[in-house]
Motif scaffolding. Structure first.
Motif, short mmCIF file in Angstrom:
data_model
loop_
_atom_site.label_atom_id
_atom_site.label_comp_id
_atom_site.label_asym_id
_atom_site.label_seq_id
_atom_site.Cartn_x
_atom_site.Cartn_y
_atom_site.Cartn_z
N VAL A 6 -6.06 51.19 32.45
CA VAL A 6 -4.72 50.19 32.52
C VAL A 6 -4.16 48.93 32.16
O VAL A 6 -5.30 48.09 31.95
N ASP A 7 -3.57 49.16 31.38
CA ASP A 7 -2.75 47.92 30.59
C ASP A 7 -1.31 47.81 30.34
O ASP A 7 -0.79 48.87 31.29
N CYS A 8 -0.34 46.75 30.66
CA CYS A 8 0.81 46.51 30.51
C CYS A 8 1.71 46.10 29.16
O CYS A 8 0.72 45.79 28.64
N HIS A 44 5.58 44.20 28.21
CA HIS A 44 6.89 44.08 28.14
C HIS A 44 7.58 44.56 27.04
O HIS A 44 7.22 44.10 25.74
N VAL A 97 9.02 45.98 32.21
CA VAL A 97 7.10 46.19 32.31
C VAL A 97 7.01 47.68 32.07
O VAL A 97 7.59 48.70 33.12
N THR A 98 6.17 47.77 31.08
CA THR A 98 5.65 49.49 31.19
C THR A 98 4.39 49.37 31.24
O THR A 98 3.49 48.78 30.72
N LEU A 99 4.38 50.22 32.04
CA LEU A 99 1.90 50.27 32.34
C LEU A 99 0.90 51.95 32.41
O LEU A 99 2.51 52.70 32.48
N THR A 142 -2.19 54.13 32.48
CA THR A 142 -3.20 54.70 32.39
C THR A 142 -3.76 55.62 31.72
O THR A 142 -3.35 56.78 31.45
#
Length: 60
Positions: A25-27, A29, A52-54, A56
């Protein structure tokens, strides 16, 4: 563990040498120009307007 979970875990071990991992998981801005009259809704702690873009992902 299910067969799918085992396949994900083996993929991370084989490709990245991470044991017992099922996903990553990473995010980030993403800077934007806020919509009119949005107030502080898109304003972040760094003083920028962003979303914020998340994500998986699997081992591939």
């Amino acid at each position: 563990m299910t067969k799918i979970g085992k396949n994900f875990s083996e993929g991370f071990h084989r490709r990245w040498n991470f044991l017992h991992s099922l996903g990553c998981v990473d995010c980030i801005h993403v800077c934007i120009k806020p919509p009119p009259n949005s107030g502080p809704f898109y304003f972040n702690y760094k003083g920028l307007n962003s979303l914020v873009t998340l994500a998986t992902v699997n081992a591939e």
